[in-house]
Write a protein that holds these residues in place. Structure first.
Motif, mmCIF file in Angstrom:
data_model
loop_
_atom_site.group_PDB
_atom_site.id
_atom_site.type_symbol
_atom_site.label_atom_id
_atom_site.label_comp_id
_atom_site.label_asym_id
_atom_site.label_seq_id
_atom_site.Cartn_x
_atom_site.Cartn_y
_atom_site.Cartn_z
ATOM 1 N N VAL A 1 33.140 30.252 49.499
ATOM 2 C CA VAL A 1 33.757 30.427 48.037
ATOM 3 C C VAL A 1 33.559 31.529 47.407
ATOM 4 O O VAL A 1 32.217 31.884 47.338
ATOM 5 C CB VAL A 1 33.545 29.090 47.507
ATOM 6 C CG1 VAL A 1 34.436 29.255 45.993
ATOM 7 C CG2 VAL A 1 34.091 27.947 48.116
ATOM 8 N N LEU A 2 34.391 32.309 47.128
ATOM 9 C CA LEU A 2 33.967 33.582 46.318
ATOM 10 C C LEU A 2 34.321 33.363 44.690
ATOM 11 O O LEU A 2 35.321 32.836 44.345
ATOM 12 C CB LEU A 2 35.056 34.735 46.592
ATOM 13 C CG LEU A 2 34.851 35.456 47.845
ATOM 14 C CD1 LEU A 2 36.021 36.563 48.139
ATOM 15 C CD2 LEU A 2 33.545 35.862 48.218
ATOM 16 N N LEU A 3 32.818 33.538 43.992
ATOM 17 C CA LEU A 3 33.043 33.282 42.471
ATOM 18 C C LEU A 3 33.114 34.749 41.621
ATOM 19 O O LEU A 3 33.500 34.331 40.691
ATOM 20 C CB LEU A 3 31.546 32.469 42.046
ATOM 21 C CG LEU A 3 31.668 31.189 42.669
ATOM 22 C CD1 LEU A 3 30.195 30.564 42.112
ATOM 23 C CD2 LEU A 3 32.802 30.314 42.470
ATOM 24 N N LYS A 4 32.634 35.485 42.547
ATOM 25 C CA LYS A 4 32.816 36.974 41.747
ATOM 26 C C LYS A 4 33.167 37.946 43.004
ATOM 27 O O LYS A 4 33.136 37.710 44.118
ATOM 28 C CB LYS A 4 31.446 37.276 41.175
ATOM 29 C CG LYS A 4 30.442 37.349 41.898
ATOM 30 C CD LYS A 4 29.098 37.542 41.057
ATOM 31 C CE LYS A 4 27.793 37.694 41.975
ATOM 32 N NZ LYS A 4 27.700 39.094 42.908
ATOM 33 N N LYS A 5 33.679 39.029 42.572
ATOM 34 C CA LYS A 5 33.985 40.168 43.523
ATOM 35 C C LYS A 5 32.671 40.758 44.056
ATOM 36 O O LYS A 5 31.671 41.063 43.728
ATOM 37 C CB LYS A 5 34.726 41.380 42.828
ATOM 38 C CG LYS A 5 35.310 42.360 43.622
ATOM 39 C CD LYS A 5 36.060 43.330 42.822
ATOM 40 C CE LYS A 5 36.848 44.494 43.570
ATOM 41 N NZ LYS A 5 37.383 45.355 42.794
ATOM 42 N N PRO A 6 32.734 40.710 45.526
ATOM 43 C CA PRO A 6 31.625 41.226 46.343
ATOM 44 C C PRO A 6 31.180 42.437 46.220
ATOM 45 O O PRO A 6 32.309 43.321 45.520
ATOM 46 C CB PRO A 6 31.970 40.775 47.773
ATOM 47 C CG PRO A 6 33.233 39.832 47.648
ATOM 48 C CD PRO A 6 33.881 40.293 46.510
ATOM 49 N N VAL A 7 30.327 43.230 46.629
ATOM 50 C CA VAL A 7 29.923 44.346 46.465
ATOM 51 C C VAL A 7 29.712 45.033 47.915
ATOM 52 O O VAL A 7 30.022 44.285 48.769
ATOM 53 C CB VAL A 7 28.614 44.672 45.784
ATOM 54 C CG1 VAL A 7 28.502 44.276 44.268
ATOM 55 C CG2 VAL A 7 27.405 43.971 46.676
ATOM 56 N N ASN B 1 39.523 30.198 44.079
ATOM 57 C CA ASN B 1 39.834 29.063 43.560
ATOM 58 C C ASN B 1 39.942 29.473 42.006
ATOM 59 O O ASN B 1 38.869 29.618 41.122
ATOM 60 C CB ASN B 1 39.459 27.649 43.608
ATOM 61 C CG ASN B 1 40.188 26.422 43.246
ATOM 62 O OD1 ASN B 1 41.000 26.628 42.429
ATOM 63 N ND2 ASN B 1 39.428 25.274 43.502
ATOM 64 N N GLY B 2 41.035 29.744 41.287
ATOM 65 C CA GLY B 2 41.172 29.949 39.802
ATOM 66 C C GLY B 2 42.504 29.830 38.987
ATOM 67 O O GLY B 2 43.424 29.281 39.442
ATOM 68 N N PHE C 1 39.402 38.974 40.011
ATOM 69 C CA PHE C 1 40.002 39.626 41.438
ATOM 70 C C PHE C 1 41.530 39.837 41.359
ATOM 71 O O PHE C 1 42.313 39.185 40.847
ATOM 72 C CB PHE C 1 40.183 38.279 42.375
ATOM 73 C CG PHE C 1 38.780 37.739 42.492
ATOM 74 C CD1 PHE C 1 37.774 38.073 43.579
ATOM 75 C CD2 PHE C 1 38.384 36.435 42.081
ATOM 76 C CE1 PHE C 1 36.718 37.467 43.648
ATOM 77 C CE2 PHE C 1 37.202 35.776 41.992
ATOM 78 C CZ PHE C 1 36.200 36.309 42.844
ATOM 79 N N ASN C 2 41.772 41.245 41.731
ATOM 80 C CA ASN C 2 43.068 41.731 41.775
ATOM 81 C C ASN C 2 43.751 41.722 43.042
ATOM 82 O O ASN C 2 43.264 42.265 44.258
ATOM 83 C CB ASN C 2 43.194 43.257 41.441
ATOM 84 C CG ASN C 2 42.898 43.342 39.713
ATOM 85 O OD1 ASN C 2 43.585 42.635 39.161
ATOM 86 N ND2 ASN C 2 42.110 44.314 39.409
ATOM 87 N N ILE D 1 36.948 47.518 46.998
ATOM 88 C CA ILE D 1 36.754 46.216 47.672
ATOM 89 C C ILE D 1 38.060 45.841 47.450
ATOM 90 O O ILE D 1 38.704 45.840 46.353
ATOM 91 C CB ILE D 1 35.788 45.231 47.121
ATOM 92 C CG1 ILE D 1 34.467 45.428 47.310
ATOM 93 C CG2 ILE D 1 36.074 44.014 47.655
ATOM 94 C CD1 ILE D 1 34.054 45.814 48.486
ATOM 95 N N SER D 2 39.080 45.602 48.591
ATOM 96 C CA SER D 2 40.348 44.990 48.637
ATOM 97 C C SER D 2 40.326 43.503 49.379
ATOM 98 O O SER D 2 39.381 42.968 49.717
ATOM 99 C CB SER D 2 41.113 45.878 49.309
ATOM 100 O OG SER D 2 41.377 47.049 48.618
ATOM 101 N N PHE D 3 41.552 42.756 49.058
ATOM 102 C CA PHE D 3 41.535 41.544 49.717
ATOM 103 C C PHE D 3 42.760 41.679 50.484
ATOM 104 O O PHE D 3 43.852 41.863 49.882
ATOM 105 C CB PHE D 3 41.527 40.634 48.334
ATOM 106 C CG PHE D 3 40.245 40.640 47.686
ATOM 107 C CD1 PHE D 3 39.135 39.859 48.067
ATOM 108 C CD2 PHE D 3 40.292 41.390 46.254
ATOM 109 C CE1 PHE D 3 37.875 39.653 47.092
ATOM 110 C CE2 PHE D 3 38.840 41.292 45.904
ATOM 111 C CZ PHE D 3 37.896 40.598 46.341
#
Length: 491
Positions: A400-406, A431-432, A452-453, A479-481
């Motif tokens: 689970v991602l809670l913040k943007k990775p580096v 999840n947000g 997160f964008n 960082i993109s998603f």
């Protein structure tokens, strides 16, 4: 429609926990290798796809090194898949008393009979599913025949095992280009990228990044990809389709020459573009219907692209799909499945009351039948599907991602490349709440939790609670998603 299921993982660090332990090869390969080593001249009979071409080249390179004269004979799509009696006669007339198949042959019963009649020593090496009875060949080798050993190699993986042992007999080292070809085909043939296969694919990828063979180098140049940045996606969706386009629309010999000598890349690229256009055109003309197992039969569709069409439609409609072409009264078809559904068992069930020929893998196979049996085949496959529905495949979340990775965190993902079948892309849950939306005519981007964008396809409003499955990746210095699922079902 089948919803994608994801297994919850509470890990909140963007890291992957995957292992690929190598399994020992407990197979009687020495007898086969000793037999091949004793021949002076050999004909290698391969297949028209990237796995068959790579398999042929791997074995050829080993035989060349050992001083064994050889030729490669690849069938054209018009000849159909696999070794046939006429191929045995042809190679016998050319002076070859020994034929070795790669990536085919485990069901070549008639060819084996012809070889015995003509005094040709036929050695079958394959990775496809064997039937209860084997062809009466001089030697037969297929990992799926043996228990307590790794079985899921691509054809090129099997050829690599044999080539490696052949070279050992003369204390010769394995050549780097053999490993590259085995790695490419292992990813391209969609065999499980676990255990021994992942090791082969990984080593192949590492060597391709350092010093790709001429043909791969030319393809990467045309595709504007740097060899040092090649990943699993490039192997499966950039390099392999171009080689496959040769056999699909013209001749596999073009792909063979490209990989062997680095020649003809421009011609191959034109064929690849034609392939893309043709598949798009036929896919647009196919509509879904009430059948559980979709069957579409064309009259003039190029034979080489029916498997691609079946795969595309299967994903689109989330059901097994048969795409065939009609020539006179005979239908030749490629079949692809969706999810956990065994095609070979489905056609075994149908063959009890129908005269059909079939072979291949659980998820992809070839079939031929008379057009007069099409309606009964449709009914039989529908009935089998109703009794054996697609099992919902559970996809594994990495966390689970809670913040943007580096950047540094995501660089470690490369240690697990190449990603592919059974070694999927990293997948994380976000999840947000939607805190902002930006969109144009061409794209829509939402911001989640002010953190997160993400570009999305669905429609959202500010304040919506959302769950997305994403793969974070490095895009330049950012960082993109990549969105893998906008409506996941978490279990």
């Amino acid at each position: 429609m089948i919803n994608m299921l994801w297994q919850y993982n509470s890990n909140t660090k963007p890291e992957l926990n995957r292992t690929y332990p190598v399994q020992p090869n407990i197979m009687p390969i020495n007898d086969l290798v000793q037999a091949i080593s004793g021949f002076n001249k050999v004909a290698i009979f391969g297949d028209y796809d990237v796995d068959g071409i790579c398999s042929s080249l791997i074995l050829k390179k080993a035989l060349d090194r050992l001083g064994i004269k050889n030729i490669i004979r690849l069938p054209e799509r018009t000849e159909g898949y696999g070794l046939k009696p006429e191929h045995v006669k042809e190679l016998k007339q050319k002076g070859f008393d020994t034929i070795i198949t790669v990536d085919n042959g485990i069901t070549a019963f008639e060819a084996a009979e012809e070889a015995e009649k003509l005094g040709v020593k036929l050695i079958i090496t394959d990775h496809h599913e064997p039937k209860s009875v084997l062809p009466k060949a001089y030697k037969v080798f297929d990992p799926k025949l043996y228990d307590n050993t790794y079985k899921d190699y691509a054809g090129a993986g099997v050829a690599f095992l044999i080539a490696r042992e052949l070279l050992k007999t003369k204390n010769e080292p394995v050549m780097i280009d053999m490993i590259e070809l085995a790695g490419l085909a292992t990813v391209a043939d969609i065999v499980p990228l676990d255990s021994n296969n992942w090791y082969i694919a990984r080593k192949g990828l590492e060597y391709i990044r350092k010093s790709p063979v001429k043909g791969i180098k030319e393809i990467l140049k045309i595709a504007d990809r740097k060899s040092e940045e090649v990943n699993g996606f490039d192997l499966g969706w950039v390099i392999a389709p171009r080689i496959n386009a040769c056999g699909r629309l013209q001749s596999p010999v073009l792909g063979l020459n490209l990989l062997l000598n680095g020649t003809g890349a421009e011609t191959v690229e034109k064929l690849n573009q034609k392939r893309l256009e043709l598949v798009k055109r036929y896919v647009e003309n196919i509509k879904d219907n009430d059948n559980k197992f979709l069957i579409y039969i064309f009259r003039n569709c190029p034979k080489g692209i029916i498997g691609l069409i079946a795969g595309r439609i299967s994903e689109m409609f989330q059901k097994p799909v048969l795409i065939g072409i009609l020539q006179y009264e005979q239908v030749t078809a490629s079949v692809r499945t969706y999810g956990e559904f065994d095609l070979l068992q489905a056609f075994e069930y149908a063959s009890k009351n129908l005269d059909i020929m079939y072979g291949g893998h659980k998820a992809a196979c070839g079939v031929s039948f008379n057009i007069r049996d099409a309606k009964r085949l449709q009914e039989a496959l529908n009935k089998y599907f109703e009794e054996n529905p697609i099992k919902q495949e559970i996809n594994l979340l990495d966390g689970v991602l809670l913040k943007k990775p580096v950047l540094e965190e995501l660089k470690s993902f490369d240690d697990f490349e190449p990603f592919g079948y059974k070694n999927p892309e990293p997948a994380f849950l976000i999840n947000g709440t939607v805190t902002d939306i930006k969109e144009t005519v061409k794209w829509r981007m939402i911001n989640i939790n002010g953190e997160f964008n993400i570009f999305v396809n669905g429609t959202y409003n500010t304040g919506d609670n959302v769950k997305l499955i994403v793969r974070p990746y490095i895009n330049g210095n950012y960082i993109s998603f990549k969105v893998l699922d906008e409506k996941p079902e978490i279990v």
